[in-house]
Structures are given as C-alpha cells and as structure tokens.
Scaffold this motif. Structure first.
Motif, PDB file in Angstrom:
ATOM      1  N   GLY A 321       0.821  -1.204   0.000  1.00 22.64           N
ATOM      2  CA  GLY A 321       0.000   0.000   0.000  1.00 22.64           C
ATOM      3  C   GLY A 321       0.852   1.250   0.000  1.00 22.64           C
ATOM      4  O   GLY A 321       2.043   1.227   0.341  1.00 22.64           O
ATOM      5  N   ALA A 322       0.259   2.376  -0.372  1.00 22.13           N
ATOM      6  CA  ALA A 322       0.975   3.647  -0.429  1.00 22.13           C
ATOM      7  C   ALA A 322       1.324   4.133   0.971  1.00 22.13           C
ATOM      8  O   ALA A 322       0.582   3.909   1.929  1.00 22.13           O
ATOM      9  N   ALA A 323       2.470   4.797   1.086  1.00 21.63           N
ATOM     10  CA  ALA A 323       2.909   5.396   2.354  1.00 21.63           C
ATOM     11  C   ALA A 323       3.711   6.652   2.052  1.00 21.63           C
ATOM     12  O   ALA A 323       4.663   6.605   1.256  1.00 21.63           O
ATOM     13  N   GLU A 324       3.300   7.759   2.649  1.00 24.21           N
ATOM     14  CA  GLU A 324       4.004   9.025   2.423  1.00 24.21           C
ATOM     15  C   GLU A 324       5.404   8.979   3.015  1.00 24.21           C
ATOM     16  O   GLU A 324       5.603   8.475   4.116  1.00 24.21           O
ATOM     17  N   CYS A 325       6.368   9.541   2.301  1.00 27.98           N
ATOM     18  CA  CYS A 325       7.744   9.638   2.804  1.00 27.98           C
ATOM     19  C   CYS A 325       8.312  11.008   2.439  1.00 27.98           C
ATOM     20  O   CYS A 325       9.128  11.134   1.531  1.00 27.98           O
TER      21      CYS A 325
END
Length: 545
Positions: A321-325
């Motif tokens: 899944g998407a994860a902000e970095c």
C-alpha cells in the motif's frame, strides 16, 4: 568457586628480586604517613607542588611502588598511592589469599602519566606451583593535599580483571569445572572463543555441581557481588569436569569472533528462529562485560521491524500500500527527518519506505495509531521484550517504555528511550521471521527445567508474510543490499544507526536472517548500519549454524 574461608598467611611469600630496593628508595619522596592524607611541616605547606607530575616524578614513584609491591611490602607500597586504606589490604591479599610469590615486575616506557608493566610470578599451594604472568598499567597523579607524585589507586593495578571489592584467592574451588560443548558436542574454550569467557564462567557457577564434576585447585577472582561468577585465572590441579551442552554452534561462533575483531567495539548474536537457540555470541573487546547480551542502547531503525509489525497489525498500512515519505515530519515539538533529507515520490509503497529506511513514513502514522502505549504493548505481547528471559546466563531483555508526544516519535524509529542489545534485536528478527516469539536460550531448558518467558500472542500469517517480504526487499535492493550480497538462502535484513549522548558518529546497527538463522550486530561509532554492522552480520549468517 567460593571457598568460604581465607587461606593461611605464608611468611615470605614474596621474594625480593635482584636489583630490588631498600626502604629508602620509596621513602625518599617525602614524609607522608598515609598516601595523600599525610602531614607536612610548615615550610613544606608553602611549597606544595601543583600541575601534572614530571617525567622524573613518574619514574621515581612508579619504581618505588612496583618494587615495594614485588618485595611483598604492602604497607610501603600503599603509602605511595593516593588511597592507602583501600590499597593496603588488596596488596596484602596478593600474597596472603592468592599465594602469589617470586614476583618480578618489569615496567615499560611511560606514556604520559601512565606506566605499563608486566608481572611474572609463581602461585604456590600445598606443594603445587605454577607460573602466572600478565600485563597491566598504573597512572601517577599529583596528590591533592601533599602535592606529591602518587599512584592513582585502582584494583586493576594488581590485576587487570580485578574489580572494586573483589578478592584474589587460591585454593580448592567450591564449584567443579565444566567442559562446555556446542550443540554438536564440540568443546568450547575461552582460549579459542574469548567472547564466551564470561558465559562459560557463569555456566560453571550455575551448573558445575549438577554436571557431575569434581573441584580442582585454582587461582581465581572472587567478585564483591555474589551473584556474579568467579573468574578463573590459573589451574594448579585439574578436577574432573562435568559436561554442559550449550546451544552454541562452533562454526558460527568462530565466524562471530572473527567478525567483531575488525572493529574496536562491536557485538553480535545469532539465534535460531524456529527454536530460540543462541548459536553465537561475540564481543570485541572480549572483556568481563558481555555487551552483546547485557548492553543497553538505542538500536536505531532496526526497531522499525517492530514498529512495522504494529502498524500492519492495526491495519494502518500494507506492504504494497501507499505510504508518504516526505523529507521531514513534525510530531508535537519533535521534527524528524530522513538521512540526508531524502524523500520518496508520491505513490511509493510502505515496502519502499521500509527498505529505504524512511523515518517520516513511520512518524506520520503516530496520530492514526492513537495509542501512546501501542509500541510498548507490541514489544511485550508479541516480541517478548521486557519479560524475564531465562537464557541460562545473565541478560538484559530490552525495554520500550510508554512515551508520549516527541519522545514517542523518537521511539518509532528506535531512538529516544528504547534500550536494546544485539541479543534483543536478533530475537526480534527471529520473531519476525516465524511470527512467534521463542525465548532465546544458551543451554537447553531440559538442563534445569527453568520456566521460559512466553509472549501473549503471535503475529498473524498475513502480517508475518508482509513483514518478511519487506525485510527481503531491504536485503535485495534496499539499504542492506550491499552487506547481504554475499549471503545465500532465503534472506532479509534491516539497517539502523543511532546517536547516543550527542556522539559525532552514530552507532551502526544491522540485523538480518538467512533461512533458519537470525543475527544482529552493533558497531560503536560505526556510522551507517550497512557499512560496519552489516558485514559482521553477513559473516555470521554465511557460517550458518
């Protein structure tokens, strides 16, 4: 090995060596009557010297002290220290309790105020004798009140392994010796595997009597703390050793010893995930303190294994899944940034954040967790951290205290108040590998039927699969790829670095697995995890076990 009684005083146990000195050689420094607490005349009081001792004073004081000690004159030697009352009984026990005589001390060139020396002596007991030799050093300082050059007293002057309150003794050991063997029956000795020294001492203390051996005649250091094992220095007559089988693998242990020696301060532990069996423990330096199993310091991003497990369990992320970095993230008063302020593009997955060791991807999820105790619960309930581990020797079992606000953010990335050692991180990796905590052991539970620590629950198969997938990515193309390139099998890893007490260069942490072996290492001031600790772990994993 505690005998419970002092051995008798033997007159003349010390022998004044050729070239020794008379009393005048060590009374010529002045008329002090008690180290740094002596008396001075009125004229002397106005002429008290200050500043570091001169080279001449260092040579004169050290020679006087060493010659008096070699001559067996504990009283005269103690007068040349800055702690007469503390040094006199220790120096006296050298001959009285330890039966050490025919002492010859050879000083080396002074290095500043420090004087190194070698000691060659003979231990004699009931018609038996053996040579004893070792090296140590002393420091010469300026007496605070007398201004005289004096030896800065420490028990290590008498023997480098002697600690405050400990005693040197010679006699019949109260605990039989043991022959420790690895899980395949190969003999383990301190000489071949120096890092196992304190472990073998503890195993002897705990299991020597039950292993069926008989005591010998030895010289040992008896610690002030009775919970600590005696340290054997010399065996005059061997007893019958009892056999104690350990979980150590000799091949993995040899690789671990070799790997840590490449760095000034390093520790590594290897654990078998399917059983919890400890396969290797190594420290450099291999001193009496077993840092690999008893150390306490922040483990840096290696702890993201645990944080990721908690986030996966709560359904806040998935591996794909998407994860902000972003470059940085703020939580209350604490601003967290990534190494060199890197960021990942929109749409990057949580696996990419994990493999690249993105700090902000973890910190940004704290609000969604909405539970200040979540990480502490995960540590205890799933990974067994903070439980009372009974490995067979003394260990520190990790700590993740409940924290709030900025301190909680630091914990998510293995900083702040989190405390771990190489054993703890190897166990965390082993738990991630199988999904179930199995308390590490260095001797089988069947040896004494002790109760092992158990975690409340296991990770679900889905979370375990996602967690190991992210670790495999780290080893394949992430921050651990270079270090793990030489490791075969089904492999995974996690890198970490942690700054402690404002140090300029961070400590290097690395943990990984290959098939059914997990290992973790820390190299003090080693920098990035993959650069220093990574090769240590890789060398142990290649050895298998």
């Amino acid at each position: 090995m505690r005998s419970g009684a002092k051995v008798a005083v033997i007159g003349g146990v010390f022998v004044l060596m050729a070239g020794g000195i008379g009393y005048g050689a060590y009374s010529m420094l002045g008329d002090t009557v008690g180290g740094d607490g002596g008396t001075r005349s009125a004229s002397e009081s106005s002429k008290v010297k200050t500043g570091p001792p001169s080279a001449e004073e260092i040579a004169e004081t050290s020679k006087g002290f060493l010659d008096a000690w070699a001559a067996g004159d504990a009283s005269a030697a103690s007068l040349l220290t800055n702690n007469e009352s503390g040094s006199a009984p220790v120096l006296a026990s050298y001959g009285e309790d330890a039966r050490i005589g025919k002492v010859k001390i050879t000083p080396g060139p002074a290095v500043g105020t420090k004087v190194p020396y070698t000691v060659k002596a003979t231990v004699s007991y009931e018609g038996m004798s053996k040579p004893l030799s070792y090296a140590s050093e002393l420091t010469v300082v300026r007496g605070l009140t007398t201004g005289k050059a004096l030896v800065d007293w420490a028990p290590t002057i008498v023997h480098p392994q002697l600690t405050e309150g400990a005693t040197l003794r010679t006699g019949e050991a109260s605990t039989p010796t043991i022959e420790a063997v690895d899980h395949n029956g190969k003999v383990l000795t301190k000489e071949k595997y120096p890092s196992l020294g304190p472990i073998l001492d503890t195993l002897r203390e705990k299991y020597g009597e039950s292993a069926g051996g008989s005591p010998g005649i030895e010289t040992w250091i008896e610690p002030a703390d009775e919970t600590q094992p005696d340290v054997n220095l010399l065996t005059l007559a061997k007893g019958k050793p009892g056999k104690v089988r350990t979980t150590i693998d000799a091949g993995a242990q040899e690789a671990a010893e070799r790997a840590v020696k490449k760095y000034a301060e390093a520790s590594v532990v290897a654990v078998k995930p399917s059983t919890g069996a400890i396969r290797a423990v190594a420290n450099n330096p291999a001193t009496g303190f077993n840092a690999a199993m008893q150390g306490k310091q922040a483990p840096g991003s290696t702890l993201k294994i645990m944080t990721a497990a908690m986030l996966l369990e709560k359904g806040l992320v998935t591996a794909n899944g998407a994860a902000e970095c972003p470059k940085e993230a703020r939580y209350y008063t604490r601003t967290i940034h990534n190494l060199d302020h890197f960021s990942l593009p929109d749409g990057s997955t949580f696996t990419q954040s994990f493999a690249r060791s993105c700090n902000t991807a973890f910190v940004k999820l704290i609000d969604d967790v909405d539970d200040d105790s979540a990480l502490a619960k995960e540590a205890r309930e799933v990974f067994g951290i903070g439980l009372d581990w009974k490995t067979g020797v003394v260990t520190t079992d990790g700590s993740v205290p409940e924290e709030v606000q900025g301190e909680a953010a630091a914990q998510y990335i293995g900083q702040g108040t989190v405390q771990m050692n190489a054993l703890n991180m190897a166990s965390i990796t082993a738990t991630a590998r199988t999904g179930t905590f199995r308390q590490p052991v260095i001797v089988p539970q069947s040896l004494d039927n002790r109760e092992l620590a158990t975690a409340t629950r296991s990770l679900s198969p889905s979370v375990t699969q996602q967690l190991t997938t992210m670790m495999r990515a780290t080893a394949a193309w992430g921050t651990g790829a270079k270090a793990m390139a030489s490791v075969g099998g089904d492999k995974g890893a996690k890198t970490g670095s942690a700054e402690v007490d404002g140090q300029d260069t961070s400590n290097s942490w690395f943990t990984g697995f290959s098939n059914d072996l997990a290992a973790a290492a820390v190299v003090q001031t080693g920098g990035h995890g993959g650069d220093a600790a990574g090769p240590v772990v890789a060398e142990v994993l290649r050895a298998g076990g």
